[in-house]
Design a protein around this motif. Structure first.
Motif, PDB file in Angstrom:
ATOM      1  N   ILE A 152     -29.612 160.250  61.947  1.00 26.84           N
ATOM      2  CA  ILE A 152     -30.689 159.411  61.386  1.00 26.84           C
ATOM      3  C   ILE A 152     -30.036 158.091  60.958  1.00 26.84           C
ATOM      4  N   CYS A 153     -30.563 156.984  61.467  1.00 31.22           N
ATOM      5  CA  CYS A 153     -29.794 155.722  61.419  1.00 31.22           C
ATOM      6  C   CYS A 153     -30.485 154.618  60.613  1.00 31.22           C
ATOM      7  N   PRO A 154     -29.689 153.669  60.080  1.00 29.07           N
ATOM      8  CA  PRO A 154     -30.224 152.502  59.387  1.00 29.07           C
ATOM      9  C   PRO A 154     -30.454 151.351  60.372  1.00 29.07           C
ATOM     10  N   SER A 181     -33.328 153.733  63.592  1.00 28.80           N
ATOM     11  CA  SER A 181     -34.126 153.031  62.589  1.00 28.80           C
ATOM     12  C   SER A 181     -35.416 152.551  63.251  1.00 28.80           C
ATOM     13  N   GLU A 182     -36.521 152.722  62.555  1.00 27.73           N
ATOM     14  CA  GLU A 182     -37.816 152.270  63.100  1.00 27.73           C
ATOM     15  C   GLU A 182     -37.876 150.739  63.170  1.00 27.73           C
ATOM     16  N   LYS A 183     -36.881 150.073  62.535  1.00 28.70           N
ATOM     17  CA  LYS A 183     -36.864 148.600  62.580  1.00 28.70           C
ATOM     18  C   LYS A 183     -36.127 148.088  63.814  1.00 28.70           C
ATOM     19  N   GLY A 231     -27.541 155.283  55.682  1.00 26.67           N
ATOM     20  CA  GLY A 231     -28.636 154.474  55.140  1.00 26.67           C
ATOM     21  C   GLY A 231     -28.346 154.142  53.683  1.00 26.67           C
ATOM     22  N   SER A 232     -29.400 153.875  52.923  1.00 24.75           N
ATOM     23  CA  SER A 232     -29.208 153.458  51.530  1.00 24.75           C
ATOM     24  C   SER A 232     -28.887 154.675  50.651  1.00 24.75           C
ATOM     25  N   THR A 233     -28.310 154.411  49.489  1.00 25.39           N
ATOM     26  CA  THR A 233     -27.851 155.518  48.636  1.00 25.39           C
ATOM     27  C   THR A 233     -28.967 156.445  48.157  1.00 25.39           C
ATOM     28  N   THR A 389     -27.778 146.553  41.526  1.00 27.51           N
ATOM     29  CA  THR A 389     -28.261 147.108  42.789  1.00 27.51           C
ATOM     30  C   THR A 389     -27.448 146.551  43.952  1.00 27.51           C
ATOM     31  N   GLU A 390     -27.564 147.204  45.103  1.00 29.29           N
ATOM     32  CA  GLU A 390     -26.982 146.646  46.330  1.00 29.29           C
ATOM     33  C   GLU A 390     -27.911 145.525  46.796  1.00 29.29           C
ATOM     34  N   VAL A 391     -27.396 144.302  46.947  1.00 25.30           N
ATOM     35  CA  VAL A 391     -28.270 143.175  47.315  1.00 25.30           C
ATOM     36  C   VAL A 391     -28.573 143.217  48.818  1.00 25.30           C
TER      37      VAL A 391
HETATM   38  P1  NAD Z   1     -32.785 153.210  54.631  1.00 23.93           P
HETATM   39  O1  NAD Z   1     -32.142 154.175  53.715  1.00 23.93           O
HETATM   40  O2  NAD Z   1     -34.020 152.529  54.203  1.00 23.93           O
HETATM   41  O3  NAD Z   1     -33.163 153.944  56.026  1.00 23.93           O
HETATM   42  C1  NAD Z   1     -32.231 154.683  56.750  1.00 23.93           C
HETATM   43  C2  NAD Z   1     -32.958 155.744  57.562  1.00 23.93           C
HETATM   44  O4  NAD Z   1     -33.626 156.643  56.688  1.00 23.93           O
HETATM   45  C3  NAD Z   1     -34.006 155.176  58.514  1.00 23.93           C
HETATM   46  O5  NAD Z   1     -33.904 155.849  59.753  1.00 23.93           O
HETATM   47  C4  NAD Z   1     -35.316 155.486  57.819  1.00 23.93           C
HETATM   48  O6  NAD Z   1     -36.361 155.737  58.728  1.00 23.93           O
HETATM   49  C5  NAD Z   1     -35.001 156.740  57.040  1.00 23.93           C
HETATM   50  N1  NAD Z   1     -35.759 156.839  55.779  1.00 23.93           N
HETATM   51  C6  NAD Z   1     -36.191 155.808  55.011  1.00 23.93           C
HETATM   52  N2  NAD Z   1     -36.822 156.286  53.913  1.00 23.93           N
HETATM   53  C7  NAD Z   1     -36.771 157.630  53.996  1.00 23.93           C
HETATM   54  C8  NAD Z   1     -37.238 158.687  53.150  1.00 23.93           C
HETATM   55  N3  NAD Z   1     -37.888 158.447  52.002  1.00 23.93           N
HETATM   56  N4  NAD Z   1     -36.998 159.962  53.537  1.00 23.93           N
HETATM   57  C9  NAD Z   1     -36.346 160.218  54.684  1.00 23.93           C
HETATM   58  N5  NAD Z   1     -35.885 159.251  55.525  1.00 23.93           N
HETATM   59  C10 NAD Z   1     -36.092 157.979  55.176  1.00 23.93           C
HETATM   60  O7  NAD Z   1     -31.650 152.166  55.060  1.00 23.93           O
HETATM   61  P2  NAD Z   1     -31.808 150.804  55.874  1.00 23.93           P
HETATM   62  O8  NAD Z   1     -32.496 149.800  55.029  1.00 23.93           O
HETATM   63  O9  NAD Z   1     -32.322 151.065  57.239  1.00 23.93           O
HETATM   64  O10 NAD Z   1     -30.261 150.401  56.048  1.00 23.93           O
HETATM   65  C11 NAD Z   1     -29.540 149.701  55.093  1.00 23.93           C
HETATM   66  C12 NAD Z   1     -28.753 150.619  54.189  1.00 23.93           C
HETATM   67  O11 NAD Z   1     -27.827 151.402  54.948  1.00 23.93           O
HETATM   68  C13 NAD Z   1     -27.891 149.848  53.190  1.00 23.93           C
HETATM   69  O12 NAD Z   1     -27.990 150.487  51.956  1.00 23.93           O
HETATM   70  C14 NAD Z   1     -26.493 149.964  53.763  1.00 23.93           C
HETATM   71  O13 NAD Z   1     -25.456 149.827  52.814  1.00 23.93           O
HETATM   72  C15 NAD Z   1     -26.538 151.331  54.349  1.00 23.93           C
HETATM   73  N6  NAD Z   1     -25.488 151.531  55.340  1.00 23.93           N
HETATM   74  C16 NAD Z   1     -24.423 152.303  54.994  1.00 23.93           C
HETATM   75  C17 NAD Z   1     -23.380 152.490  55.875  1.00 23.93           C
HETATM   76  C18 NAD Z   1     -22.180 153.315  55.490  1.00 23.93           C
HETATM   77  O14 NAD Z   1     -21.376 153.635  56.337  1.00 23.93           O
HETATM   78  N7  NAD Z   1     -22.029 153.699  54.237  1.00 23.93           N
HETATM   79  C19 NAD Z   1     -23.428 151.888  57.145  1.00 23.93           C
HETATM   80  C20 NAD Z   1     -24.546 151.120  57.476  1.00 23.93           C
HETATM   81  C21 NAD Z   1     -25.572 150.939  56.556  1.00 23.93           C
END
Ligand code: NAD
Length: 500
Positions: A152-154, A181-183, A231-233, A389-391
């Motif tokens: 599952i990807c960002p 990612s849906e984006k 994805g995000s924390t 927060t993470e900006v």
């Molecule tokens: P996000 O967390 O919003 O989304 C990531 C994925 O989770 C997407 O596929 C999305 O569809 C899914 N998702 C979103 N909300 C969800 C929910 N409530 N329940 C289940 N799935 C959900 O992240 P983003 O905005 O796409 O990406 C940016 C974030 O990713 C930043 O916080 C960045 O630091 C992080 N990131 C981390 C790494 C790492 O290696 N640590 C690498 C790349 C990006």
């Protein structure tokens, strides 16, 4: 929805076929440089997830039994196809994400390196053995795939992050369900087209699309053995909790706030250039962005004026035209631009000093793009809203400290732990920093210390939930389970069996 947008709906990829599911809601995919919708993504639920997982499950036995060397041949062919399509894919990445072409090249190049690493799977899968652990008894351990696994990807690395996951997973003999990612769903759609050409059997890699509902169905599906998430924390923590509770193996990489310590003895020109790249590369939308600088002692007066000048000279603009590339592109959405600009407002109200202000940036030839210029914000204190927060945007916040110890304490006071960097000419300061900083990836005069494919991506603290990290040997460990066999052959007596 207009018929042209329906035509551009991203299909699912199931058992080697592209499928358009019926009766679902859609979410738009933008070209951030123009603010235009370029595709739509279906929001799948449990029914579609069941179908995709069933395809992956059906493909598993034959793929597991395909010798590792034959599995690697598919990846060798894919590597050539990726090189042939490299420039075209990169322009696609720039168009759906907004990053510059040169950043897109880095995104895809790092992803190809994972494919290259996975081509070595016959060696990487080798086990261990010891003869005669007791008289007449031998023991060996070998690695087996888990079954169906999911990724599952960002949005921020349309090529690299998915390619952190599936090349290693399928090389190990697993079958895969990818949820891009849906984006930014289009890059992987194109890469899967190349995988087909490379001869990947149907069902080994499948794509499902959607948001929370789709992800929840994946996390609890009984036929999924492991979940790789980036994805995000807040979401990473939740994914780790839910998938672990459902009995799955999980690696969940989260967000970051990466500190960059500027020492007074740092090489000025090279440090300024590296810090600019670390903070503003990919418009700051990198989990390894050097988003938070700490200027120690005289470093502030030595480095910050030159840094602010350099950042002010950056050209911001659309990235979807090969011939005219800016220094920095748009952020992913209008909503995200407004969120980041709002954080700068709040930071300024909280007492910070804006040295370079990107909030008013306008791009005449792309007036509807999601642009935010680069900002350098000085005199930020730990209680400033920018620190809470993470900006994840084109903003460098700068704190001040009198000593290295204070700077390390500031870095260690926040919850994340992805990357941290120091710029110095002192080996002693560098060594102290490397030992004391609570982050999993450290740069010494390197602003973005992101490890390449052969090393694990070792985030700590709130930047990673799980045990085995993504990439490298830890990636191979994550996507395999060990079997240990203890063997004893009984003697039939000399020649007795053969004589009968
Ligand atoms: P996000 O967390 O919003 O989304 C990531 C994925 O989770 C997407 O596929 C999305 O569809 C899914 N998702 C979103 N909300 C969800 C929910 N409530 N329940 C289940 N799935 C959900 O992240 P983003 O905005 O796409 O990406 C940016 C974030 O990713 C930043 O916080 C960045 O630091 C992080 N990131 C981390 C790494 C790492 O290696 N640590 C690498 C790349 C990006």
């Amino acid at each position: 929805m207009s018929s042209s947008l329906q035509d551009s709906a991203c299909p699912l990829y199931v058992a080697g076929k592209w499928i358009h599911p019926q009766g679902l809601g859609f979410t738009p995919v933008f070209n951030p440089s123009r603010g235009e919708v370029i595709a739509t993504v279906p929001l799948c639920g449990a029914a579609e997830v069941n179908e995709v997982v069933a395809a992956a499950k059906a493909a598993f036995p034959a793929w597991r039994d395909t010798p590792p060397n034959e599995r690697a041949q598919v990846l060798f062919r894919l590597k050539i196809l990726l090189e042939d399509a490299f420039e075209e894919l990169c322009l696609g990445i720039s168009t759906e994400h907004g990053k510059t072409l040169s950043e897109a090249r880095g995104d895809l190049r790092r992803g190809i390196e994972v494919v290259e690493y996975a081509c070595g799977i016959p060696t990487l899968l080798m086990g261990e053995s010891l003869e005669n652990i007791a008289r007449g008894i031998d023991c060996h351990t070998d690695r087996h795939p888990l079954g169906v696994v999911t990724g599952i990807c960002p949005f921020n690395f349309p090529a690299l992050v998915p390619m952190w996951m599936w090349p290693i997973a399928i090389a190990c003999g697993n079958t895969f369900v990818l949820k891009p990612s849906e984006k930014v769903p289009l890059t992987m759609q194109r890469v899967v087209g190349l995988l087909e050409k490379a001869g990947l059997p149907p069902g080994v890699l499948n794509i499902v699309h959607g948001g929370r509902e789709c992800v929840d169905a994946l996390l609890t599906h009984p036929d999924i053995a492991a979940v790789s998430f980036v994805g995000s924390t807040p979401i990473a923590r939740e994914i780790h909790r839910k998938a672990s509770a459902a009995g799955k193996r999980v690696q969940a990489a989260g967000g970051a706030k990466n500190f960059v310590i500027l020492m007074p003895d740092a090489d000025p020109d090279r440090t300024i250039e590296a810090v600019k790249d670390a903070a503003f590369g990919c418009a700051g939308e990198r989990c390894m962005a050097g988003s938070t600088a700490v200027a120690v002692g005289e470093a502030g007066s030595r480095l910050l004026p030159g840094l602010a000048d350099l950042v002010s000279s950056m050209k911001v603009g659309p990235t979807d035209v090969r011939e005219s590339q800016p220094d920095m592109g748009a952020v992913i959405s209008a909503e995200h631009r407004n969120r980041v600009a709002g954080l700068i407002d709040a930071g300024e109200k909280g007492g910070a000093k804006v040295l370079t202000d990107g909030r008013a940036t306008r791009v005449d030839d792309a007036p509807d793009g999601f642009f935010l210029g680069p900002s350098v914000i000085d005199q930020v204190t730990p209680d400033n809203p920018l620190m809470h927060t993470e900006v994840f945007g084109p903003v460098l916040t700068v704190l001040r400290a009198d000593t290295l110890e204070q700077a390390i304490a500031l870095a260690n006071a926040q919850a994340f732990g992805n990357g941290a960097a120091i710029f110095t000419n002192s080996g002693k300061a560098a060594r102290e920093f490397r030992r004391q900083v609570s982050a999993g990836m450290v740069g010494i005069n390197v602003g973005v210390p992101a490890p390449l494919a052969y090393f694990p991506f070792t985030g700590w603290n709130d930047s990673f939930f799980g045990d085995l990290h993504i990439q490298g040997r830890e990636g191979v460990e994550f996507f395999t389970q060990r079997k240990t066999t203890t063997t004893r052959w009984f003697s039939f007596g000399d020649g007795e069996v053969w004589a009968k």
